[in-house]
Every structure is written in structure tokens, then in C-alpha cells.
Design an enzyme around this catalytic site. Structure first.
Site, PDB file in Angstrom:
ATOM      1  N   LYS A  52       0.809  -1.225   0.000  1.00 42.15           N
ATOM      2  CA  LYS A  52       0.000   0.000   0.000  1.00 42.15           C
ATOM      3  C   LYS A  52       0.842   1.276   0.000  1.00 42.15           C
ATOM      4  CE  LYS A  52      -4.566  -1.402   1.009  1.00 42.15           C
ATOM      5  NZ  LYS A  52      -4.419  -2.787   1.482  1.00 42.15           N
ATOM      6  N   SER A 301       1.285  -9.891  -0.443  1.00 39.81           N
ATOM      7  CA  SER A 301       0.937  -8.467  -0.349  1.00 39.81           C
ATOM      8  C   SER A 301       1.292  -7.813   0.968  1.00 39.81           C
ATOM      9  CB  SER A 301      -0.557  -8.300  -0.634  1.00 39.81           C
ATOM     10  OG  SER A 301      -1.315  -9.175   0.186  1.00 39.81           O
TER      11      SER A 301
HETATM   12  C1  LIG Z   1      -5.168  -3.796   1.139  1.00 39.99           C
HETATM   13  C2  LIG Z   1      -4.585  -5.136   1.058  1.00 39.99           C
HETATM   14  C3  LIG Z   1      -4.994  -6.073   0.087  1.00 39.99           C
HETATM   15  C4  LIG Z   1      -6.111  -5.814  -0.883  1.00 39.99           C
HETATM   16  O1  LIG Z   1      -5.911  -4.674  -1.662  1.00 39.99           O
HETATM   17  P1  LIG Z   1      -7.145  -3.959  -2.404  1.00 39.99           P
HETATM   18  O2  LIG Z   1      -6.537  -2.897  -3.212  1.00 39.99           O
HETATM   19  O3  LIG Z   1      -8.055  -3.431  -1.317  1.00 39.99           O
HETATM   20  O4  LIG Z   1      -7.858  -5.003  -3.190  1.00 39.99           O
HETATM   21  C5  LIG Z   1      -4.329  -7.289   0.034  1.00 39.99           C
HETATM   22  N1  LIG Z   1      -3.357  -7.607   0.903  1.00 39.99           N
HETATM   23  C6  LIG Z   1      -2.941  -6.747   1.855  1.00 39.99           C
HETATM   24  C7  LIG Z   1      -1.868  -7.160   2.775  1.00 39.99           C
HETATM   25  C8  LIG Z   1      -3.540  -5.479   1.966  1.00 39.99           C
HETATM   26  O5  LIG Z   1      -3.122  -4.629   2.916  1.00 39.99           O
END
Ligand SMILES: *Cc1c(COP(=O)(O)O)cnc(C)c1O
Length: 318
Positions: A52, A301
Site C-alpha cells: 500500500k 501483499s
Molecule cells: C489492502 C490489502 C490487500 C487488498 O488490496 P485492495 O486494493 O483493497 O484489493 C491485500 N493484501 C494486503 C496485505 C492489503 O493490505
């Protein structure tokens, strides 16, 4: 498309030096077991423990100087709030995070530690959002939302050019509000058109998957999940991410809590300490819900899991 490859290339130029180009690491165990190369894109290695930072940094750097001086605001307590606070401090921009009284003290302190001003108002996330709207209207702050925003999507999309040179058969993307999936889909489909882009999420409360199935944004009941970063709605007035996900995602796959736990365990054994949201692609391959037909990349992520919870999951028998 409201976000283009040019927007993503411009974002990559803006955020260079503020985020890291994370490693692509081969998962040797899964590659051997499934007979196709499986690559892990280690986004959990960003400074705030999640991708993010890309979107938040690009959104801040896209603001005009007078808006920068008045500062940015959000109500997120999760990875977006952390990213916005971190990016704002790094760029010398004031950041405010509006939280309800119910947010636990350790989370409040973590956001203060990242240098943001915390405002505690009301007894729910909705009431915290009222304070965000007030700060925007009366103090001229700019709200940076967690996903449904062109500059945020373009920032998350900068992952695509780091993956596309592998020309994978498929990219597996954790899916919640769809900022990550939309950005990655725009850049991957432009740079490697034959690559499939697949969204993965939990069975419990998958708002984007339900919305894609319905053909329009819908609300779903929320329930606790190991993939807590994938919770929350997509907004009934969704502007950006729903249409891109509808047009560009090849599929959406839903995982059970037991499958997500297995994904966390598999990655943990290889030294990747990640949160549930990051393990969904791995979970889908382990569960046979996604069968690689060629080189496959899965995006890890985020890392922000309670260490005690991670230890408990690792200790459970598979
Ligand atoms: C926010 C987030 C997601 C999902 O992202 P979106 O853009 O809301 O679909 C996936 N994994 C992690 C660790 C996140 O913080």
C-alpha cells in the site's frame, strides 16, 4: 479505462526511491510439486510491511503544493493508514488519521509512531469517516482513500512492470477493494497481454467477488477472517476499481479459512512471515483451486500479522 499504462509509468517515476523494488523469489517446493515455475513477489518487504506504500506515495506526490501544505487524511487503521502515515512523514506532509474510540490502544500508538496526528472521534468507523469529511470540508485536507482512487490504483499498478518481464501464464492477486488487482491488471494486460490476472479472496465477506458476480457493487456481511486485510466493502458508489476488475480480471477464486491457514504455514516454512491476505494465491495452489498451466506469480501483499497468531498457525498440524 480510467487508469492507463501511461499513468502507471508516471507513478513508477514518481515513487522511485520512496518504495523498494521487491524481490521475485522462486517457491521451489510448489514449483517441484506442481511442475510449473511458481514465483513469489515479496511485497511484504516494503517499509510498512505491505504494497500500500506504492499507492499512498503516488497519491501524495500527485497533489498540488497548496494541497500538500494542508495535509492528507484517512480513517484506515490497517495497512493503508500505516502507508499514508509513513509516506506523508517521508515527504514532509502532515497526515491525520481519524479513529473511533473502539480502535485498540496499540493500533493507535502504532499510527502515532509513524508520525501521523491521530484524532479519536465517535464509536464506529462510520463516525470516524464523518470526522474525515469534516476535515476535508473545513480544514482543506485531502482524503486519500485506500483503493477507489486513480492515483492509488496507478501506484499499486507499478507492481506490474516488475512482474511482466517474466511473461507469466498467470498472476495471482489478493483482492479486496480491488486497487491492487485493478492496477496490476491494467499494467500486466498492457505489457504481457496473454497473461491471466486472477483475483483471490476469502469466502467470508468477499465484497468484490460478490459484486463481480452480481454485475454491480453490492454489500456483503462481514465476518472475521485470517485475511483481515481483505475485509470491508467496495463502496456502492464505487468509481474506479469495480469497472476495471470487471473488465480485466480473468477469474476470482474464494478460499476457506483452513486453506488460508495452510497458505500461511507453507510460506512460513520457507521463511516468508506473511498475513492471511498475502497467502491466498499460495493457498489456492495448495488447495488445487488454481492449477498452474505455466509460470505463475503470486503477490505476497503484506506481513502485518499478529506474531502470536502466526506462531499459533505454524504450530497447528497441516
Ligand atoms: C489492502 C490489502 C490487500 C487488498 O488490496 P485492495 O486494493 O483493497 O484489493 C491485500 N493484501 C494486503 C496485505 C492489503 O493490505
Amino acid at each position: 479505462m480510467s487508469v492507463t499504462l501511461d499513468d502507471i509509468r508516471a507513478a513508477a517515476g514518481r515513487i522511485r526511491g520512496h518504495v523498494v523494488e521487491t524481490p521475485l523469489v522462486r517457491d521451489e517446493v510448489l514449483s517441484a510439486r506442481l511442475g510449473q515455475p511458481v514465483w513469489l513477489k515479496c511485497e511484504y518487504r516494503q517499509a510498512t510491511g505491505a504494497f500500500k506504500l506504492r499507492g499512498a506515495t503516488n497519491a501524495i506526490l500527485s497533489l498540488a503544493p497548496d494541497a500538500l501544505a494542508r495535509g492528507v487524511v484517512t480513517a484506515s487503521t490497517g495497512n493503508h493508514g500505516r502507508a499514508l502515515a509513513h509516506a506523508a512523514r517521508a515527504l514532509g506532509v502532515p497526515a491525520t488519521v481519524c479513529l473511533s474510540r473502539l480502535v485498540p490502544g496499540n493500533k493507535v500508538q502504532a499510527i502515532r509512531d509513524l508520525g501521523a496526528t491521530v484524532r479519536i472521534t465517535g464509536a464506529s468507523q462510520d463516525e470516524a469517516m464523518v470526522e474525515v469529511a469534516r476535515a476535508v470540508a473545513q480544514e482543506g485536507m485531502t482524503e486519500i482513500p485506500p483503493f477507489d482512487h486513480e492515483a492509488v490504483v496507478a501506484g499499486q499498478g507499478t507492481l506490474g512492470p516488475e512482474i511482466a518481464p517474466l511473461t507469466p501464464d498467470a498472476v495471482l492477486v489478493p483482492l479486496s477493494g480491488g486497487g491492487l488487482a485493478a492496477g496490476v491488471a491494467v499494467s500486466i494486460k498492457a505489457l504481457s497481454p496473454a497473461t491471466r490476472v486472477i483475483g483471490l479472496t476469502m469466502e467470508n465477506g468477499a465484497a468484490m467477488a460478490a459484486s463481480l458476480a452480481a454485475g454491480h457493487p453490492v454489500e456483503v456481511a462481514e465476518s472475521p477472517s485470517l485475511a483481515d486485510s481483505l475485509g470491508g466493502g467496495i463502496g456502492l458508489q464505487n468509481r474506479v476499481t469495480f469497472a476495471i476488475c470487471r473488465d480485466l480480471l480473468d477469474d476470482a477464486i474464494l478460499l476457506t479459512e483452513a486453506e488460508i491457514a495452510e497458505g500461511i504455514r507453507h510460506l512460513g516454512r520457507a521463511g516468508h512471515v506473511v498475513e492471511g491476505a498475502a497467502s491466498v494465491g499460495t493457498a489456492a495452489m495448495l488447495a488445487g483451486k488454481f492449477v498452474p498451466q505455466g509460470p505463475t506469480v503470486t503477490i505476497l501483499s503484506g506481513a502485518n500479522i499478529d506474531p502470536a497468531l502466526h506462531a499459533r498457525i505454524m504450530a497447528e498440524a497441516a
